[in-house]
Design a protein around this motif. Structure first.
Motif, short mmCIF file in Angstrom:
data_model
loop_
_atom_site.label_atom_id
_atom_site.label_comp_id
_atom_site.label_asym_id
_atom_site.label_seq_id
_atom_site.Cartn_x
_atom_site.Cartn_y
_atom_site.Cartn_z
N PHE A 171 72.07 32.76 38.05
CA PHE A 171 71.82 31.59 38.91
C PHE A 171 72.19 31.88 40.36
CE2 PHE A 171 72.34 29.77 34.72
CZ PHE A 171 71.39 28.76 34.69
N GLY A 172 71.49 31.22 41.24
CA GLY A 172 71.87 31.28 42.65
C GLY A 172 73.07 30.37 42.90
N LEU A 173 73.70 30.60 44.03
CA LEU A 173 74.91 29.85 44.32
C LEU A 173 74.65 28.36 44.50
CD1 LEU A 173 77.85 30.40 44.52
CD2 LEU A 173 77.54 31.22 46.84
N SER A 174 73.59 28.03 45.21
CA SER A 174 73.34 26.60 45.43
C SER A 174 72.94 25.93 44.12
CB SER A 174 72.27 26.40 46.50
OG SER A 174 71.05 26.94 46.06
N ALA B 204 83.03 33.14 44.25
CA ALA B 204 83.01 32.05 45.23
C ALA B 204 83.02 30.70 44.52
CB ALA B 204 81.78 32.16 46.14
N MET B 205 82.28 30.61 43.42
CA MET B 205 82.24 29.36 42.65
C MET B 205 83.62 29.01 42.12
SD MET B 205 79.46 27.68 42.40
CE MET B 205 79.67 26.68 40.92
N LEU C 83 82.50 25.84 33.03
CA LEU C 83 82.81 27.14 32.45
C LEU C 83 81.61 28.07 32.61
CD1 LEU C 83 84.28 25.60 29.17
CD2 LEU C 83 85.47 26.03 31.33
N LEU C 84 81.81 29.09 33.40
CA LEU C 84 80.70 30.00 33.68
C LEU C 84 80.82 31.23 32.79
CD1 LEU C 84 80.94 29.88 37.58
CD2 LEU C 84 79.45 28.51 36.09
N ILE C 85 79.82 31.47 31.97
CA ILE C 85 79.85 32.66 31.11
C ILE C 85 78.86 33.68 31.68
CG2 ILE C 85 79.48 33.55 28.78
CD1 ILE C 85 80.25 30.84 27.72
N ALA C 86 79.40 34.84 32.00
CA ALA C 86 78.56 35.83 32.69
C ALA C 86 78.57 37.16 31.96
CB ALA C 86 79.07 36.02 34.12
N HIS C 87 77.46 37.84 32.04
CA HIS C 87 77.37 39.20 31.48
C HIS C 87 77.65 40.15 32.63
CE1 HIS C 87 75.26 37.93 27.70
NE2 HIS C 87 75.30 36.83 28.42
N THR D 135 87.01 13.19 40.45
CA THR D 135 88.05 14.14 40.08
C THR D 135 87.54 15.54 40.36
OG1 THR D 135 87.15 14.06 37.87
CG2 THR D 135 89.12 12.75 38.30
N PRO D 136 88.41 16.39 40.83
CA PRO D 136 87.95 17.75 41.09
C PRO D 136 87.49 18.44 39.81
CG PRO D 136 90.32 17.53 41.47
CD PRO D 136 89.81 16.18 41.12
N VAL D 137 86.54 19.33 39.95
CA VAL D 137 86.06 20.08 38.79
C VAL D 137 86.70 21.46 38.82
CG1 VAL D 137 84.02 20.98 37.63
CG2 VAL D 137 83.86 18.87 38.94
N LEU D 138 87.40 21.80 37.74
CA LEU D 138 87.98 23.14 37.67
C LEU D 138 86.92 24.10 37.16
CD1 LEU D 138 91.44 22.34 36.09
CD2 LEU D 138 90.91 22.95 38.47
N THR D 139 86.82 25.22 37.81
CA THR D 139 85.81 26.20 37.40
C THR D 139 86.48 27.46 36.89
OG1 THR D 139 84.26 25.33 39.01
CG2 THR D 139 83.84 27.54 38.19
N HIS D 140 86.04 27.92 35.73
CA HIS D 140 86.58 29.15 35.16
C HIS D 140 85.46 30.11 34.84
CE1 HIS D 140 90.44 27.27 34.81
NE2 HIS D 140 89.93 26.28 34.08
N LEU D 141 85.75 31.35 35.03
CA LEU D 141 84.78 32.40 34.78
C LEU D 141 85.15 33.09 33.47
CD1 LEU D 141 82.44 33.55 36.27
CD2 LEU D 141 84.02 34.89 37.66
#
Ligand code: ADP
Ligand code: MG
Length: 864
Positions: free
Chosen positions: A735-738, A775-776, A757-761, A619-625
């Protein structure tokens, strides 16, 4: 962008060996002309201001010798004369200078004003002087007599000497202006060669100098005019402004006026300009007060005779330095280009140079900074000039040469021919609990063909995260085992080793084939026992970490080496594992999607297979920032997943496994999560735990007793728990993209819809990080992400050079230079086939270059 076919424009007087004809000992001495002309100007006015002439002369003489000038009396006298000049009191400098000019005139042709000065010296009648100077002709004859004009000879010793010259520090040379030198040193370009390899980022065409009257409003132009007035004013805030009115040198009238404005100019700028000066200015013509034409903050230079670095040509702009730092920087670069670039030995075989239409290295180094007239500045800025083409080719060529040599070394040796018959293959595949995908079947076929042949296999298996590489590796291992050999599977982390061992054992159930885990040296009885079973052959498959590489690990009969997640290992490590068998077959696997150019560049010595299809039911993974302040919303999503009976990962970055603060982050994060989710079990996993502790936590997570696994990046690769459907990544900007892509691959392995779920500062994140995260969010396609990564950061990360912090390529861009890469690869392969050891005299320079200039840099390329 097609740059492959471009030929450098022909230049007058630049024949076949144009590069060789230009630089000569005489040219090295010509570098002395500008300071001498300066000194004799305006009735020897400059003589008093000329400092440390001896140092300059010594440098020029040394370079002349490096070009093959004999250590002649004339050259020694030149130095002595310069020393005398430095030591003279001001009043006597004029005479010393005249003698100096006479000495130089005996060696090279002089311009008129210096001939004049030299004549003065002759009139003073110095009977011992051997130099009857009578203009150009004499100079040329003298040059021939001294052997100065000898063509570049190019013996190994001479090349060596020249390389040493180029490795000189800028500090050893005498420059009038310390600022540009400091600027280069700050950037780690403190040697002549490193400075010459400071590539311009753009160019501007200033070859056409215009009259003031011709200027159009709004255009970028370089203009020559006469200073009419210089006014110093103040702005309302008290800061100084300098206004200079420029008039046409010839025509008079209001039309021929231009106002130059300098805000807050440095103090030397005030002193430097006076009415009547001839001035070159470059900038944009804008409309000033009352419709007058003006230039704000232009670059200016007083017109001096000779060859300006900043005007009347196409000029370079460098990445970093500000506009006002550029004029001095260009002057320094110009000097390096004139005096040193021609010294650079050309290490590309002449035949290749000719075939590919490449200019010489010395000329390329010079023209990359100061393109010859007629160069298109836009194309040059896009690095599509002949100079760049040559430099890019060279860089890629030497890398390909290393790879071609390596590949040949591998091919030449006999290896094992395994039984990889269709029957053996289907026996192996029958053990898997699922049917292989079409892509898996195809690559397994490729691997089986390799394994059946007596040459050692050397194959790279590429497949996105979750594409099912393990099953393919398993089948390959079974072919080895079925033929009576052992297989070793090396992985980067203990957790992954545990998991692979478990998976393989379960697929082997009931076959009697034993799998050993080789994890860490000297860790008690269990490890000793595992090593013993591998050594005497009871265990047929060994799965392990770097621990496999230590001396204590020996195999009874190692036939196949599998390296998983190979970007974590260097080429030496692969070699060390290979050495434990007799030319075993090698399969390296990676999930890091490598664009074709990179694969060619770095894995040129491997054959490729690619799994380009996912197993069914993904199943596709949904990515949220999320921003740091939106954490609540992220955890609400986690709660929803847990309520559905699924599990979650929460990942913290870990730069180094030993870094305490990161560990503290994960530890306190786990405590925090226990409070947020009071009726869920939270587990913690990090690199400092013992093998047993890690195993226990993973078991509990896999078994479902732990619902939330807080982990540092030890889970980055390969962990497989299908019920986990959501992943939170804290500090995602670090983190790096890869790496993010690998992490995300941990979810979406079951049938449930999954989320990352990407949590970023964001405040702390740079633009690069933001681009990565976007891009992610935008794509799940590993290949697309790899391309994005390549674009955002260059190739270092992809090929695992991140620790080194160095860029592998100085000038090549694998994005842009694909066509050149192909050419370089063809040439390198042909060369190695024709002359494997580069033993022929015409390849000697290339061999030296490989050893002396490229070995260090290319050891960064972790191949396989
Ligand atoms: P990766 O290529 O990332 O190493 P794995 O080998 O770990 O991927 O495979 C990911 C998951 O997909 C595993 O759970 C594996 O059992 C499963 N899998 C692999 N191949 C197939 C297949 N052909 N059909 C169904 N599931 C498969
Ligand atoms: Mg894997």
């Amino acid at each position: 962008m097609q740059r492959g076919g471009e030929k450098p424009p022909a230049r007058p007087g630049d024949g076949e060996s144009g590069e060789e004809a230009l630089p000569s000992a005489a040219r090295a001495l010509e570098a002395l002309l500008p300071p001498l002309r300066f000194a004799v100007k305006d009735g020897f006015a400059g003589a008093e201001r000329l400092l440390a002439l001896a140092a300059t002369v010594r440098g020029a003489v040394e370079r002349a010798r490096a070009f093959g000038a004999p250590d002649s009396e004339a050259l020694r006298r030149l130095v002595a004369e310069a020393e005398a000049f430095d030591a003279s009191p001001k009043a006597e400098r004029r005479r010393a200078l005249a003698r100096m000019a006479a000495r130089l005139g005996a060696l090279i042709p002089l311009p008129a004003e210096l001939r004049e000065a030299a004549r003065a010296a002759r009139l003073e009648a110095e009977p011992s002087s051997p130099s009857p100077v009578r203009g150009n002709r004499t100079g040329e004859r003298a040059m021939a007599r001294e052997g100065l004009a000898r063509k570049e000879p190019h013996t190994s010793a001479e090349r060596k000497e020249r390389r040493l010259m180029l490795r000189r520090t800028l500090a050893e040379l005498s420059f009038p202006h310390p600022a540009p030198r400091a600027l280069l040193e700050e950037r780690g370009r403190g040697t002549v060669e490193a400075a010459l390899e400071f590539w311009p980022k753009a160019y501007q065409d200033r070859s056409r100098v215009r009259a003031v009257g011709e200027l159009e409003m709004g255009e970028e132009a370089t203009v020559l005019g006469r200073v009419l007035a210089v006014r110093r004013q103040r702005m309302r805030n008290g800061r100084p402004i300098l206004k200079v009115t420029l008039a046409d040198a010839v025509a008079e009238g209001a039309k021929g006026r231009l106002e130059l404005t300098f805000f807050n100019p440095p103090s030397w700028r005030f002193k430097g300009l006076v009415g009547g000066d001839s001035l070159l200015a470059s900038g944009k013509v804008t409309e000033g007060y009352g419709g007058r034409r003006q230039m704000s903050q232009p670059e200016v230079e007083k017109v001096a005779p000779g060859d300006s670095a900043n005007f009347g040509r196409i000029v370079p702009f460098y990445p970093g330095p500000s506009d006002y730092q550029h004029p001095a920087l260009r002057k320094l670069m110009k000097r390096l280009c004139d005096e040193f670039a021609p010294l650079a030995p050309d290490e590309l075989p002449e035949e290749i140079r000719a075939r590919r239409g490449l200019i010489g290295r010395g000329r390329a180094l010079r023209e990359v900074h100061f393109p010859p007239p007629g160069t298109d500045p836009v194309r040059a800025s896009a690095r599509a000039s002949p100079a760049f083409r040559r430099l890019v080719f060279e860089e890629l060529f030497f890398l390909q040469l290393v790879l071609a040599r390596r590949r040949r070394g591998v091919r030449a040796e006999p290896g094992i021919a395994f039984d990889a018959s269709p029957a053996a293959l289907s026996r192996a595949v029958a053990r898997l609990p699922f049917a292989l995908t079409g892509a898996q079947r195809r690559v397994l076929g490729e691997i089986a063909r390799d394994m059946a042949r007596p040459e050692p296999m050397n194959r790279l298996l590429q497949g996105d995260v979750g594409s099912g590489k393990t099953a393919v590796a398993f089948a390959a291992a079974m072919l080895a085992v079925g033929s009576g050999f052992q297989a070793a599977v090396m992985v980067p982390t203990e957790i992954l080793a545990e998991q692979h061992a478990r998976t393989l054992s379960s697929w082997l159930g009931g076959s009697g084939v034993e799998v050993a885990r080789v994890l860490a040296v000297g860790r008690g009885k269990e490890q000793r026992e595992a090593r013993a079973r591998v050594a005497d052959g009871r265990a047929r498959i060994a799965v392990g970490t770097h621990a496999l590489l230590v001396e204590e690990v020996a195999f009874e009969k190692l036939g196949l080496v599998v390296v998983d997640e190979q970007h974590r290992f260097g080429v030496l490590q692969r070699a060390r594992l290979m050495a434990k068998g007799r030319r075993p077959d090698v399969l390296v696997m990676t999930a890091t999607p490598i664009p074709r150019t990179l694969a060619l560049a770095f894995y040129g010595d491997l054959d490729h297979s690619k799994i380009d299809e996912m197993p069914p039911g993904r199943t596709p993974v949904l990515t949220h920032l999320f921003g740091d302040s939106q954490r609540r919303a992220a955890y609400d999503e986690v709660r929803r997943e847990l309520d559905r009976g699924h599990q979650a990962y929460v990942v913290y970055p870990l730069v180094e496994e030993s870094e305490k603060t990161d560990l503290a982050d994960a530890t306190s994060g786990a405590a925090e999560l226990s409070r947020t989710f009071p009726n869920r079990a939270v587990g913690l996993l990090h690199g400092r735990m013992t093998t047993e502790e890690k195993r226990e936590v993973m078991d509990r997570f896999r078994g479902g007793q732990v619902q939330i696994l807080v982990a540092t990046t030890v889970i980055e690769v390969g962990v497989d728990v299908p019920n986990a459907s959501v992943m939170v990544v804290e500090h995602a900007e670090r983190f790096g993209l890869s790496q993010l892509h690998q992490l995300r691959g941990r979810v979406g392995r079951g049938s449930a819809k999954s989320r990352c779920l990407l949590i970023a500062h964001f405040r702390r994140a740079g633009d690069e990080a933001k681009e990565r995260l976007k891009a992610m969010e935008a794509t799940e396609d590993g290949f697309e992400l790899a391309r994005a990564d390549l674009r955002i950061r260059g190739p270092g990360e992809l090929v695992g050079t991140r620790q080194s912090g160095q860029r592998l390529f100085e000038v090549a861009d694998l994005y842009r230079d694909e066509a050149i890469l192909e050419e370089a690869r063809e040439e390198a392969q042909a060369l190695i086939e024709a002359d494997p050891d580069l033993a022929r005299p015409e390849h000697e320079a290339a061999r030296e270059a490989l050893e002396e200039r490229w070995a260090d840099r290319l050891s960064l390329a972790r191949v396989g």
